[in-house]
Design a protein around this motif. Structure first.
Motif, PDB file in Angstrom:
ATOM      1  N   LEU A 150       0.825  -1.205   0.000  1.00 50.16           N
ATOM      2  CA  LEU A 150       0.000   0.000   0.000  1.00 50.16           C
ATOM      3  C   LEU A 150       0.863   1.260   0.000  1.00 50.16           C
ATOM      4  O   LEU A 150       0.598   2.202  -0.753  1.00 50.16           O
ATOM      5  CB  LEU A 150      -0.936   0.000   1.210  1.00 50.16           C
ATOM      6  N   ALA A 151       1.903   1.265   0.797  1.00 50.32           N
ATOM      7  CA  ALA A 151       2.803   2.419   0.847  1.00 50.32           C
ATOM      8  C   ALA A 151       3.500   2.636  -0.491  1.00 50.32           C
ATOM      9  O   ALA A 151       3.655   3.770  -0.949  1.00 50.32           O
ATOM     10  CB  ALA A 151       3.827   2.250   1.959  1.00 50.32           C
ATOM     11  N   SER A 152       3.893   1.550  -1.138  1.00 54.89           N
ATOM     12  CA  SER A 152       4.535   1.657  -2.448  1.00 54.89           C
ATOM     13  C   SER A 152       3.577   2.229  -3.479  1.00 54.89           C
ATOM     14  O   SER A 152       3.950   3.080  -4.294  1.00 54.89           O
ATOM     15  CB  SER A 152       5.029   0.288  -2.916  1.00 54.89           C
ATOM     16  N   MET A 153       2.339   1.763  -3.455  1.00 54.09           N
ATOM     17  CA  MET A 153       1.343   2.269  -4.401  1.00 54.09           C
ATOM     18  C   MET A 153       1.063   3.744  -4.154  1.00 54.09           C
ATOM     19  O   MET A 153       0.977   4.538  -5.091  1.00 54.09           O
ATOM     20  CB  MET A 153       0.063   1.445  -4.308  1.00 54.09           C
ATOM     21  N   LEU A 154       0.939   4.121  -2.905  1.00 54.56           N
ATOM     22  CA  LEU A 154       0.680   5.521  -2.582  1.00 54.56           C
ATOM     23  C   LEU A 154       1.862   6.412  -2.939  1.00 54.56           C
ATOM     24  O   LEU A 154       1.689   7.568  -3.336  1.00 54.56           O
ATOM     25  CB  LEU A 154       0.346   5.671  -1.099  1.00 54.56           C
ATOM     26  N   ALA A 155       3.075   5.890  -2.805  1.00 53.68           N
ATOM     27  CA  ALA A 155       4.268   6.674  -3.128  1.00 53.68           C
ATOM     28  C   ALA A 155       4.317   7.034  -4.603  1.00 53.68           C
ATOM     29  O   ALA A 155       4.814   8.092  -4.980  1.00 53.68           O
ATOM     30  CB  ALA A 155       5.528   5.917  -2.730  1.00 53.68           C
ATOM     31  N   ASP A 203       8.610  14.423  -6.697  1.00 54.35           N
ATOM     32  CA  ASP A 203       7.319  13.881  -6.272  1.00 54.35           C
ATOM     33  C   ASP A 203       7.479  12.544  -5.544  1.00 54.35           C
ATOM     34  O   ASP A 203       6.846  12.313  -4.511  1.00 54.35           O
ATOM     35  CB  ASP A 203       6.378  13.699  -7.471  1.00 54.35           C
ATOM     36  N   VAL A 204       8.314  11.679  -6.090  1.00 58.87           N
ATOM     37  CA  VAL A 204       8.541  10.384  -5.434  1.00 58.87           C
ATOM     38  C   VAL A 204       9.134  10.601  -4.052  1.00 58.87           C
ATOM     39  O   VAL A 204       8.696   9.994  -3.071  1.00 58.87           O
ATOM     40  CB  VAL A 204       9.440   9.479  -6.299  1.00 58.87           C
ATOM     41  N   ALA A 205      10.123  11.490  -3.955  1.00 58.71           N
ATOM     42  CA  ALA A 205      10.745  11.758  -2.657  1.00 58.71           C
ATOM     43  C   ALA A 205       9.728  12.315  -1.666  1.00 58.71           C
ATOM     44  O   ALA A 205       9.694  11.895  -0.499  1.00 58.71           O
ATOM     45  CB  ALA A 205      11.913  12.730  -2.829  1.00 58.71           C
ATOM     46  N   LEU A 206       8.903  13.235  -2.109  1.00 57.39           N
ATOM     47  CA  LEU A 206       7.870  13.785  -1.226  1.00 57.39           C
ATOM     48  C   LEU A 206       6.895  12.712  -0.770  1.00 57.39           C
ATOM     49  O   LEU A 206       6.514  12.661   0.401  1.00 57.39           O
ATOM     50  CB  LEU A 206       7.107  14.911  -1.935  1.00 57.39           C
ATOM     51  N   ASN A 207       6.503  11.860  -1.705  1.00 57.37           N
ATOM     52  CA  ASN A 207       5.545  10.805  -1.374  1.00 57.37           C
ATOM     53  C   ASN A 207       6.133   9.773  -0.417  1.00 57.37           C
ATOM     54  O   ASN A 207       5.418   9.217   0.408  1.00 57.37           O
ATOM     55  CB  ASN A 207       5.045  10.117  -2.645  1.00 57.37           C
ATOM     56  N   VAL A 208       7.413   9.522  -0.533  1.00 59.90           N
ATOM     57  CA  VAL A 208       8.043   8.511   0.319  1.00 59.90           C
ATOM     58  C   VAL A 208       8.426   9.087   1.681  1.00 59.90           C
ATOM     59  O   VAL A 208       8.176   8.488   2.711  1.00 59.90           O
ATOM     60  CB  VAL A 208       9.287   7.912  -0.377  1.00 59.90           C
ATOM     61  N   PHE A 209       9.009  10.283   1.671  1.00 60.07           N
ATOM     62  CA  PHE A 209       9.577  10.816   2.906  1.00 60.07           C
ATOM     63  C   PHE A 209       8.688  11.814   3.654  1.00 60.07           C
ATOM     64  O   PHE A 209       8.891  12.059   4.832  1.00 60.07           O
ATOM     65  CB  PHE A 209      10.941  11.457   2.630  1.00 60.07           C
ATOM     66  N   VAL A 210       7.728  12.410   2.979  1.00 56.11           N
ATOM     67  CA  VAL A 210       6.876  13.391   3.647  1.00 56.11           C
ATOM     68  C   VAL A 210       5.512  12.773   3.954  1.00 56.11           C
ATOM     69  O   VAL A 210       5.184  12.500   5.101  1.00 56.11           O
ATOM     70  CB  VAL A 210       6.726  14.683   2.810  1.00 56.11           C
ATOM     71  N   PHE A 211       4.728  12.593   2.905  1.00 53.05           N
ATOM     72  CA  PHE A 211       3.396  12.014   3.085  1.00 53.05           C
ATOM     73  C   PHE A 211       2.934  11.463   1.740  1.00 53.05           C
ATOM     74  O   PHE A 211       2.973  12.180   0.732  1.00 53.05           O
ATOM     75  CB  PHE A 211       2.417  13.082   3.587  1.00 53.05           C
ATOM     76  N   PRO A 212       2.482  10.212   1.701  1.00 54.38           N
ATOM     77  CA  PRO A 212       2.023   9.636   0.438  1.00 54.38           C
ATOM     78  C   PRO A 212       0.913  10.473  -0.200  1.00 54.38           C
ATOM     79  O   PRO A 212      -0.041  10.859   0.462  1.00 54.38           O
ATOM     80  CB  PRO A 212       1.503   8.251   0.848  1.00 54.38           C
ATOM     81  N   GLY A 213       1.066  10.751  -1.481  1.00 53.01           N
ATOM     82  CA  GLY A 213       0.068  11.498  -2.226  1.00 53.01           C
ATOM     83  C   GLY A 213       0.328  12.989  -2.317  1.00 53.01           C
ATOM     84  O   GLY A 213      -0.279  13.681  -3.125  1.00 53.01           O
ATOM     85  N   VAL A 214       1.250  13.522  -1.502  1.00 54.37           N
ATOM     86  CA  VAL A 214       1.509  14.960  -1.514  1.00 54.37           C
ATOM     87  C   VAL A 214       2.127  15.412  -2.846  1.00 54.37           C
ATOM     88  O   VAL A 214       1.973  16.557  -3.251  1.00 54.37           O
ATOM     89  CB  VAL A 214       2.377  15.385  -0.306  1.00 54.37           C
ATOM     90  N   GLY A 215       2.772  14.492  -3.540  1.00 57.75           N
ATOM     91  CA  GLY A 215       3.366  14.827  -4.839  1.00 57.75           C
ATOM     92  C   GLY A 215       2.348  15.252  -5.872  1.00 57.75           C
ATOM     93  O   GLY A 215       2.679  15.912  -6.848  1.00 57.75           O
ATOM     94  N   ALA A 216       1.090  14.887  -5.671  1.00 54.69           N
ATOM     95  CA  ALA A 216       0.037  15.262  -6.614  1.00 54.69           C
ATOM     96  C   ALA A 216      -0.218  16.769  -6.621  1.00 54.69           C
ATOM     97  O   ALA A 216      -0.798  17.297  -7.557  1.00 54.69           O
ATOM     98  CB  ALA A 216      -1.252  14.530  -6.280  1.00 54.69           C
TER      99      ALA A 216
END
Length: 120
Positions: free
Chosen positions: A11-16, A70-83
C-alpha cells in the motif's frame, strides 16, 4: 503479522507512486494547428524543428526532475503529496505537438527532408 506488514508495504509503495509527475515518454503530443507553419520556408521549418526539439529536451529534463521530487515527497513526507506539486507536462505535450506538426509540414512540402522527430 508478516501478511499485515506485506500489505502495508504494498500500500505504501502504491501511494508513493500516486500523484507523481508523468514520465516524458508517457506524455502524448498536444494537438497543435499547422497554420503557423504553412507559410514558412523549408529551411525555416528545419530551424523551428530544431528549436522545438531543444525545448522538448529542456522540459523533459525538468519533468524527470519533477517526478523524482514527487517520489521523494511521497516517500519521505506524506504519500500522495506529490500530486499537489507543479510539473511541466503541458510544456512537454506542446513541444511534442509542435514537432509533429512541423515534421508533417516538412514531409508534405519539402520532399524527403523529414527530420524524423523524436518523441521522448
Amino acid at each position: 503479522m508478516k501478511k499485515t506488514l506485506a500489505r502495508i508495504t504494498i500500500l505504501a509503495s502504491m501511494l508513493a507512486l500516486c500523484g507523481c509527475a508523468t514520465l516524458p515518454r508517457n506524455i502524448h503530443p498536444a494537438s497543435v494547428p499547422k497554420s503557423p507553419y504553412v507559410t514558412m520556408s523549408c529551411s525555416d521549418l528545419a530551424d523551428e524543428f530544431k528549436a522545438e526539439e531543444e525545448r522538448l529536451d529542456r522540459y523533459s529534463k525538468k519533468q524527470k526532475t519533477d517526478r523524482l521530487v514527487d517520489v521523494a515527497l511521497n516517500v519521505f513526507v506524506f504519500p500522495g503529496v506529490g500530486a499537489f506539486t507543479p510539473d511541466h507536462e503541458d510544456e512537454v505535450a506542446e513541444a511534442k505537438g509542435k514537432i509533429r506538426a512541423i515534421d508533417r509540414e516538412i514531409l508534405s512540402r519539402c520532399g524527403n527532408q523529414s527530420t524524423a522527430s523524436k518523441t521522448k
